[in-house]
Design an enzyme around this catalytic site. Structure first.
Site, PDB file in Angstrom:
ATOM      1  CD  GLU A 146      33.445  32.905 -15.467  1.00 19.42           C
ATOM      2  OE1 GLU A 146      33.468  32.670 -14.289  1.00 19.42           O
ATOM      3  OE2 GLU A 146      33.217  33.968 -15.767  1.00 19.42           O
TER       4      GLU A 146
ATOM      5  CD  GLU B  41      27.360  36.269 -12.779  1.00 15.38           C
ATOM      6  OE1 GLU B  41      27.601  37.028 -11.986  1.00 15.38           O
ATOM      7  OE2 GLU B  41      28.177  36.280 -13.589  1.00 15.38           O
TER       8      GLU B  41
ATOM      9  CD1 TRP C 175      21.889  44.577  -4.901  1.00 12.67           C
ATOM     10  CD2 TRP C 175      22.587  43.769  -2.930  1.00 12.67           C
ATOM     11  NE1 TRP C 175      22.159  43.220  -4.984  1.00 12.67           N
ATOM     12  CE2 TRP C 175      22.670  42.749  -3.845  1.00 12.67           C
ATOM     13  CE3 TRP C 175      22.710  43.523  -1.732  1.00 12.67           C
ATOM     14  CZ2 TRP C 175      22.769  41.541  -3.407  1.00 12.67           C
ATOM     15  CZ3 TRP C 175      23.198  42.540  -1.106  1.00 12.67           C
ATOM     16  CH2 TRP C 175      23.006  41.325  -2.137  1.00 12.67           C
TER      17      TRP C 175
ATOM     18  NE  ARG D 175      28.637  50.262  -5.673  1.00 15.20           N
ATOM     19  CZ  ARG D 175      29.677  50.174  -4.769  1.00 15.20           C
ATOM     20  NH1 ARG D 175      31.021  50.310  -5.641  1.00 15.20           N
ATOM     21  NH2 ARG D 175      30.009  49.754  -3.643  1.00 15.20           N
TER      22      ARG D 175
ATOM     23  CB  CYS E  36      24.205  50.624  -1.006  1.00 18.46           C
ATOM     24  SG  CYS E  36      23.347  49.519  -0.055  1.00 18.46           S
TER      25      CYS E  36
ATOM     26  CG  HIS F 153      31.311   9.674 -10.282  1.00 14.51           C
ATOM     27  ND1 HIS F 153      31.362   8.144 -10.021  1.00 14.51           N
ATOM     28  CD2 HIS F 153      32.268   9.795 -11.247  1.00 14.51           C
ATOM     29  CE1 HIS F 153      32.502   7.790 -10.573  1.00 14.51           C
ATOM     30  NE2 HIS F 153      33.069   8.853 -11.144  1.00 14.51           N
TER      31      HIS F 153
ATOM     32  CG  ASN G 126      27.969  50.236   0.634  1.00 23.32           C
ATOM     33  OD1 ASN G 126      27.487  49.137   0.757  1.00 23.32           O
ATOM     34  ND2 ASN G 126      28.985  50.231  -0.335  1.00 23.32           N
ATOM     35  N   GLY G 127      26.735  49.172   3.797  1.00 22.48           N
ATOM     36  CA  GLY G 127      27.278  47.961   4.713  1.00 22.48           C
ATOM     37  C   GLY G 127      26.043  47.485   5.498  1.00 22.48           C
TER      38      GLY G 127
ATOM     39  CE  LYS H 116      30.132  35.597 -16.143  1.00 23.29           C
ATOM     40  NZ  LYS H 116      31.277  35.698 -15.517  1.00 23.29           N
TER      41      LYS H 116
ATOM     42  CE  LYS I 245      32.004  44.405 -12.641  1.00 20.25           C
ATOM     43  NZ  LYS I 245      32.258  43.095 -13.296  1.00 20.25           N
TER      44      LYS I 245
HETATM   45  C1  AGP Z   1      30.963  37.533 -12.156  1.00 20.88           C
HETATM   46  O1  AGP Z   1      30.427  37.533 -13.207  1.00 20.88           O
HETATM   47  C2  AGP Z   1      30.073  37.625 -10.825  1.00 20.88           C
HETATM   48  N1  AGP Z   1      29.238  38.850 -10.921  1.00 20.88           N
HETATM   49  C3  AGP Z   1      30.875  37.338  -9.485  1.00 20.88           C
HETATM   50  O2  AGP Z   1      31.116  36.176  -9.192  1.00 20.88           O
HETATM   51  C4  AGP Z   1      32.364  38.204  -9.072  1.00 20.88           C
HETATM   52  O3  AGP Z   1      33.085  37.484  -9.900  1.00 20.88           O
HETATM   53  C5  AGP Z   1      32.818  37.929  -7.881  1.00 20.88           C
HETATM   54  O4  AGP Z   1      31.691  38.767  -6.920  1.00 20.88           O
HETATM   55  C6  AGP Z   1      34.109  38.464  -7.261  1.00 20.88           C
HETATM   56  O5  AGP Z   1      34.229  39.761  -7.415  1.00 20.88           O
HETATM   57  P1  AGP Z   1      35.618  40.459  -7.452  1.00 20.88           P
HETATM   58  O6  AGP Z   1      36.512  39.713  -8.409  1.00 20.88           O
HETATM   59  O7  AGP Z   1      35.377  41.909  -7.694  1.00 20.88           O
HETATM   60  O8  AGP Z   1      36.198  40.282  -6.141  1.00 20.88           O
END
Ligand code: AGP
Length: 599
Positions: free
Chosen positions: A472, A479, A74, A27, A2, A495, A100-101, A476, A594
């Site tokens: 990674e 996501e 969110w 966000r 949020c 395995h 937010n929370g 990507k 984010k």
């Molecule tokens: C990365 O592409 C993601 N959106 C997510 O995994 C992110 O890296 C993770 O939430 C950690 O965020 P931070 O680095 O702001 O702590």
């Protein structure tokens, strides 16, 4: 997660709040709302979906006033719809809150409030805050908020307004909140981008602080009501950094700006053959390093472990922050906890940091966002200095984290009185140039993306330092393109995952030249023998591996330690182009946020 923005001042409030919401879009959110007080009544507009939907609805109403709060939601409790969107109002429609929370005891509080006759209209945990403040309100908003907070368990970044009071009352526990100080106007926000256009002067609220904000003034107190004097910080980012600058998406811009971003991470940190960092504790006494992080930052942590063990010769462990915090880890005052976070606000990472501090560990943060909560709680830190990262999929922060971890390992080695590898330092200094070379493959990568855009699954394989790069790359793709992808150490496929391989399975091999090249070739042959479709990331002059691959992406040859930085680039671009070819919202992928400020 949020996003909150609030304003008190003389500007045209509705466009200002809507613009702030737009700046918080990155966000992650699914609905939005705005509430403005004209001192007689509160006017509220909410909408499911994009801010543009909210803006359309706002147009048909007159929302004038000098005080307002707005929110991007969110969803955690209750589906994304108008009723669940914030701001939430009390029964009399006299006060409004944005939150937010997560309120953990919301069910018990809902029962209590219902018994007292409050009509709860939404399925959210947040609405009860409005009713609690209403319950305690006796012509003093601050006092009512304080009483309400005594009953609330959980996390909050909270802003409350009342139609009869010229103020915004804000409180924080667990979820970020800043106050923006303007000229005869004040702002509140959960993040800097929302207010950067108006002021660069901010105050970061800490947990258990309450602020009462009027047009020209703010008073910050703790839960006991004692006044707290806080410094006003000057934001170094500028508005241009928050713009796409002609790129179709922030993600593409952020991928492309990696040469400059990494140059900024390195700036001033390599001098006369030495690494310059400021670490405020005695490196000699380190027994072990524990690195915690989430998501992409966790992937860079895995690479950091290699560096710390092979270069600094210190035992290093990597933990998901969300797991570390709940498994009674054995930590002592001789351990150093390194926390890695782009945002510096990730709830799990913050909680892991606090857990390590309770156990007396020294703490060091590798963080991008200056002034974020983690940076204020660690003993020492290394800022990434890559500028704002707006795309939800982290790109430049990842490569910069790898650089910071390499610098840290070299620094520890140096402080232990050992010679550090001068050639490695020289190569590291030149890495922005090599990144630039890797980015030149963009058109080729776009063609590869076009071939695989309809694939339903992907495997990403790598070994050693490039296993985390495979993870990674898979993250990507998941996501932003919503394609199922798995990362594995290449040798592990025998395995289990090898059972998945057929002609419909693209397998991305991170196969640049190193001492494991022959092993990778064997793994590729295993895939080839089962009709797998190989996409290989190979070194510029490679001939052998390319023969086995169906599609190849060449990158400049660098020493092994720097290969994760270079090899991440084509994987970022591959994910980007696949998602873009699918016509997806690359910068704001569904369901993601984010900055993950709830558990
Ligand atoms: C990365 O592409 C993601 N959106 C997510 O995994 C992110 O890296 C993770 O939430 C950690 O965020 P931070 O680095 O702001 O702590």
């Amino acid at each position: 997660m949020c996003g909150i923005i609030g304003y008190i001042g003389n500007k045209d409030i509705t466009p200002l709040l809507l613009d702030g919401l737009q700046k918080l879009e990155y966000r992650g959110y699914d609905s939005a709302g705005i509430c403005v007080s004209d001192k007689q009544q509160l006017k509220t507009v909410k909408a499911k979906g994009k801010i543009s939907e909210l803006a359309k609805k706002v147009k048909s109403k007159t929302l004038n006033g000098a005080i307002g709060i707005a929110h991007t939601r969110w969803a955690t409790h209750g589906e994304p719809n108008e009723a669940n969107a914030h701001p939430h109002l009390d029964c009399k429609q006299e006060l409004a809150i944005v939150h937010n929370g997560i309120i953990e005891n919301h069910q018990a509080l809902t029962e209590l409030l219902k018994k007292e006759g409050h009509k709860i209209k939404s399925q959210t945990d947040s609405e009860i805050i409005a009713h609690l403040v209403e319950k305690f309100y006796k012509n003093d908003l601050e006092a009512a908020v304080r009483q309400a907070l005594k009953l609330i368990e959980g996390a909050f970044g909270l802003a409350v307004i009342h139609k009869d009071e010229n103020k915004i009352v804000v409180a924080r526990k667990g979820s970020p909140l800043i106050i923006g100080v303007g000229e005869n106007e004040m702002f509140i926000a959960s993040d800097i981008p929302a207010i950067l256009e108006h002021t660069k002067r901010v105050i970061y609220l800490n947990d258990n602080e309450i602020a009462v904000i009027t047009q020209g003034k703010y008073i910050i107190t703790n839960l006991e009501g004692e006044q707290i004097n806080k410094e006003v910080d000057e934001i170094k980012w500028n508005v241009e950094q928050m713009e796409k600058k002609g790129f179709k998406h922030f993600m593409l811009k952020e991928i492309m700006e990696q040469p400059e971003a990494i140059a900024n991470t390195l700036r001033g940190r390599i001098k006369d053959g030495k690494v310059k960092l400021t670490v405020d504790f005695d490196i000699q006494k380190i027994n072990r390093i524990i690195i915690t992080a989430c998501g992409t930052s966790w992937h860079s942590a895995l690479i950091g472990k290699h560096f710390l063990e092979s270069i600094a010769q210190i035992p290093a462990e990597v933990d998901y922050a969300s797991e570390f915090r709940y498994r009674s880890p054995i930590v002592s005052s001789e351990d150093v906890m390194v926390v890695i976070s782009q945002s510096g606000e990730t709830a799990d990472t913050l909680a892991a940091l606090r857990e390590a501090k309770v156990k007396q560990a020294k703490t060091l943060g590798i963080v991008n966002v200056v002034g974020s909560t983690i940076t204020r709680e660690v003993d020492s830190g290394i800022y990434l200095h890559v500028g704002p990262e707006i795309g939800v999929a982290s790109t430049k922060a990842f490569t910069s984290q790898v650089v910071a971890l390499l610098l840290l390992a070299l620094y520890i080695r140096q402080q232990q009185g050992h010679e550090i590898d001068k050639d490695l330092l020289k190569q590291l200094d030149k890495i922005p140039y090599q990144i630039n070379q890797a980015l030149k493959q963009a058109d080729n990568i776009k063609e590869v993306a076009a071939k695989f855009v309809d694939s339903k699954n992907f495997l990403y394989l790598g070994r050693g330092l490039n296993f985390p790069v495979a993870l990674e790359g898979a993250l990507k793709l998941k996501e932003i393109s919503y394609i199922h992808a798995e990362g594995y150490p290449a040798a592990e496929i025998k395995h289990g995952p090898i059972a998945l391989i057929d002609e419909d399975m693209p397998v991305v091999f991170v196969a640049t030249k190193n001492n494991l090249s022959q092993k990778i070739i064997s793994n590729m042959q295993e895939v080839k023998a089962r009709d797998g479709n190989i996409i290989a990331i190979v070194s510029q002059d490679d001939k052998e591996i390319s023969k086995l691959a169906d599609s190849i992406i060449k990158v400049p040859e660098v020493i092994d330690e720097l290969s994760p930085i270079i090899n991440a680039i084509p994987l970022q671009l591959l994910a980007y182009y696949i998602a873009d070819l699918k016509g997806l919202d690359v910068d704001k992928p569904r369901n993601l946020a984010k900055s993950v400020t709830v558990e």
